[in-house]
Write an enzyme that holds these catalytic residues in place. Structure first.
Site, short mmCIF file in Angstrom:
data_model
loop_
_atom_site.label_atom_id
_atom_site.label_comp_id
_atom_site.label_asym_id
_atom_site.label_seq_id
_atom_site.Cartn_x
_atom_site.Cartn_y
_atom_site.Cartn_z
N HIS A 86 33.33 29.74 33.62
CA HIS A 86 32.98 30.61 34.65
C HIS A 86 33.87 31.84 34.45
CE1 HIS A 86 31.72 31.66 38.98
NE2 HIS A 86 32.98 32.46 38.71
N GLU A 87 35.17 31.73 34.46
CA GLU A 87 35.96 32.93 34.24
C GLU A 87 35.65 33.62 32.97
OE1 GLU A 87 36.99 33.58 36.93
OE2 GLU A 87 36.73 31.86 37.96
N HIS B 195 32.79 35.88 33.33
CA HIS B 195 33.41 37.21 33.84
C HIS B 195 33.90 37.80 32.93
CE1 HIS B 195 32.44 36.57 38.18
NE2 HIS B 195 33.17 35.25 38.34
N GLU C 39 28.90 37.94 39.08
CA GLU C 39 28.89 36.47 39.42
C GLU C 39 27.64 35.98 38.43
OE1 GLU C 39 30.64 33.63 40.42
OE2 GLU C 39 31.87 35.40 40.87
ZN ZN Z 1 33.26 34.01 39.70
#
Ligand code: ZN
Ligand code: ZN
Length: 505
Positions: free
Chosen positions: A269-270, A273, A299
Site C-alpha cells: 500500500h505505502e 503511494h 489512494e
Molecule cells: Zn493510503
C-alpha cells in the site's frame, strides 16, 4: 506587444521554491516525530513545527505573492505561458485565495495543537483513554469550524473540508456515489456471509518472525520498483508514506508477529503511494505541482498495488513460493490456493486498516457520515464514542469492546484531517476504473503479474498518472485515462466478480 513575463515568472518560481523548502523541512520533522523521536521532545518539536508552518503560510499569502498573482491575472500575459506554468500560477492562486483571510496567529496556534494532539492520540489509543484525548479533539474541531468560515462555506460546511483533499468533491456527489455503492455492496456482503465456502485462515495467525516479515516486505518493494535510493523503510504505529521530494519518498510499516498479512499489505500500500511520488516528472520538482493531484487519486495508486495486484491470484502464483521460503514451518501445509483464499477472506471487523476490500468501504461510509454530523449537524465531540459504536452495530453488526478498537483507532482526526477518509473509498473506485482500462490496454496484465514482471505495469501507471503530479486535476486524469467520470460501478463489478469466484456464489 506585451513583454514576455520572464522576470515575474522567475520571481514567482523563486518564491515557490522557498515555500517548498519549508514544506520539506516540516515534512521531515513530522516523519521524525512519528518514527521514533524522543517522547520528551514532543512539546518543543511541536512548537518548532508550528513556527515553520506559520512562516511558510506567511509566504503563501504574502503581499509579494498577491502582487505576482495580480500581474498574472491579465489573460494577455498568461497566454504565452506553458501549461505547467499556468497550472502553477492557478495552484498559487487557489492557496492564496483560500488562506489570505486566515490570521497567521491562528495558523500557528492550530499547527502546534495539531502536532501535539497527534502524540497525545497515540497515548490515548494505547491507554483506551478517550476522555484524556477529548479536550484536544474538541479544540481541533473548533479550529476547523473557524477555518471553514475563513476559507468560505461551500454548499455545506463539510463541503469546504472535502474540497481540500479532493478538488470539486461535494457532499451531494458523495451521497450519490456512496449510495450507489452501498446498494450493490450490502447484498453482496450478505451473499458472502451465507456462503458455505468460508476460507480457512488460522494459519495466518501463527507466530511469524518479524525479521523475516521485514525481509519479505523489502523484497516485494523492490519487485514493484520502489527505488531505495530515493526512499527508505521504517517502522511506525500507523504505516504511512511521505514524499519530501521526488528523490526522497519515505514509507513506514508495522509488524505484527501473529499476523503475516498486515506488514505485507501495508508495504504494498505505502509502496503504491511512494511509486506515485517517486515518478513525478523532474520538470515539476521544486514546484507546488510535484505531488499527487489529490488524496483520492493517491489512494487509487496504493489500492491498485495493494489489492488489485497484491491480492490477485496471479500475484500469489508468482510470489507464494518466496513467502513459503521465508516461513517454511508456518506455511508448510498451506497451498497457494488456500493462501490466496485466506488473503481475500471477507469478514465484518472493527478495525479499518485490517478490513477486507469489500467491508473497507463500509468503514469509510461510517466515518463520512460521522464527519458530516460533526460539521453540518452540530454533533458534539463527547458523543463520538456513542455514535461510532451505534454505526458499527448498524453497518457491521459489531460493537467495539473499547474505544481503542473504536473511535480512537485512526490518527486522522487528531491531526485535523477531517474530509480525508472519503479519499480511501474514492481511491478504491478510481483504482477499479483505472484497472478496467489497464486490462484493456495491456491484455497480458495477468501473465505479467504471474511472471513477476511488475515493471511494465509501473511504467503504464507512470505514463498515465505519475508523471503529471498535480498538473492535471483528478477529473482530467480519470477522464483522460478511462474516457468517463468517476463511476462506482467499476468497483462493484470488480468485487462481485472476484467474490463470486472465491465464495462460489
Ligand atoms: Zn493510503
Ligand atoms: Zn484471520
Amino acid at each position: 506587444m506585451t513583454q514576455a513575463p520572464t522576470e515575474q515568472l522567475e520571481e514567482l518560481k523563486e518564491l515557490v521554491r522557498k515555500i517548498k523548502s519549508y514544506v520539506e523541512a516540516i515534512g521531515l520533522l513530522h516523519w521524525d516525530l512519528r518514527t521514533g523521536a524522543p517522547r520528551k521532545g514532543v512539546d518543543i518539536r511541536s512548537q518548532t513545527i508550528g513556527m515553520l508552518t506559520t512562516e511558510c503560510f506567511k509566504l503563501q499569502v504574502s503581499p509579494q505573492m498577491g502582487e505576482l498573482l495580480e500581474y498574472f491575472a491579465d489573460p494577455g500575459i498568461v497566454e504565452g505561458l506553458s501549461d505547467t506554468d499556468r497550472r502553477l500560477i492557478e495552484e498559487c492562486r487557489t492557496e492564496y485565495e483560500r488562506n489570505r483571510s486566515v490570521p497567521a496567529d491562528k495558523i500557528k496556534e492550530y499547527s502546534i495543537l495539531a502536532a501535539q494532539s497527534e502524540s497525545y492520540w497515540e497515548e490515548a489509543k494505547a491507554n483506551n483513554d478517550f476522555a484524556g484525548f477529548e479536550p484536544y479533539l474538541t479544540k481541533i474541531v473548533a479550529f476547523k469550524q473557524e477555518f471553514i468560515e475563513y476559507w468560505g462555506v461551500k454548499d455545506t460546511r463539510y463541503d469546504t473540508l472535502l474540497d481540500m483533499y479532493e478538488p470539486e468533491l461535494t457532499v451531494a456527489k458523495l451521497d450519490d456515489v456512496f449510495g450507489r455503492l452501498k446498494k450493490r455492496l450490502v447484498p453482496l456482503l450478505e451473499r458472502i456471509q451465507a456462503s458455505p465456502h468460508q476460507p480457512k485462515h488460522d494459519f495466518l495467525h501463527k507466530d511469524y518472525d518479524v525479521k523475516q516479515q521485514e525481509a519479505f516486505g523489502l523484497f516485494l518493494l523492490k519487485e514493484m520498483g520502489y527505488d531505495f535510493e530515493a526512499g527508505r523503510l521504517d517502522e511506525s504505529v500507523h504505516p504511512f508514506a511521505t514524499g519530501l521530494n521526488p528523490g526522497d519518498v519515505r514509507i513506514t510499516t508495522h509488524y505484527i508477529p501473529n499476523d503475516v498479512l498486515s506488514a505485507i499489505f501495508s508495504s504494498l500500500h505505502e509502496g503504491g503511494h511512494a511509486l506515485y511520488e517517486q515518478n513525478i516528472s523532474q520538470d515539476l520538482a521544486g514546484t507546488l505541482l510535484a505531488e499527487g493531484t489529490s488524496m483520492g487519486i493517491h489512494e487509487s495508486q496504493s489500492r491498485l498495488w495493494e489489492n488489485m495486484i497484491g491480492r490477485s491470484k496471479p500475484f500469489w502464483q508468482c510470489y507464494y513460493n518466496d513467502l513459503q521460503k521465508h516461513f517454511p514451518e508456518q506455511l508448510k501445509d498451506v497451498t497457494m490456493e488456500q493462501f490466496y483464499l485466506a488473503v481475500n477472506r471477507v469478514e465484518n471487523s472493527l478495525i479499518r486498516i485490517e478490513a477486507d476490500e469489500l467491508t473497507y468501504n463500509l468503514h469509510i461510509i461510517i466515518r463520512y457520515e460521522i464527519e458530516k454530523m460533526l460539521f453540518n449537524e452540530g454533533l458534539e465531540v463527547s458523543k463520538l464514542p456513542e455514535v461510532w459504536n451505534e454505526k458499527y452495530q448498524a453497518y457491521l453488526g459489531l460493537t467495539p469492546p473499547s474505544n481503542s478498537q473504536g473511535v480512537l483507532q485512526d490518527v486522522h482526526w487528531s491531526g485535523g484531517d477531517f474530509g480525508y477518509f472519503a479519499s480511501y473509498s474514492l481511491g478504491n473506485m478510481y483504482a477499479a476504473q483505472i484497472l478496467a482500462t489497464l486490462r484493456k490496454e495491456m491484455p497480458e496484465f495477468d501473465q505479467y503479474i504471474a511472471r513477476g514482471e511488475l515493471l511494465p505495469i509501473k511504467e503504464w501507471l507512470t505514463d498515465k498518472i505519475y508523471v503529471y503530479g498535480k498538473s492535471r486535476t483528478p477529473s482530467e486524469l480519470i477522464e483522460a485515462i478511462t474516457g468517463e467520470e468517476l463511476n462506482p460501478d467499476y468497483l462493484a463489478d470488480y468485487l462481485e466478480q472476484k467474490y463470486t469466484e472465491i465464495y462460489k456464489l
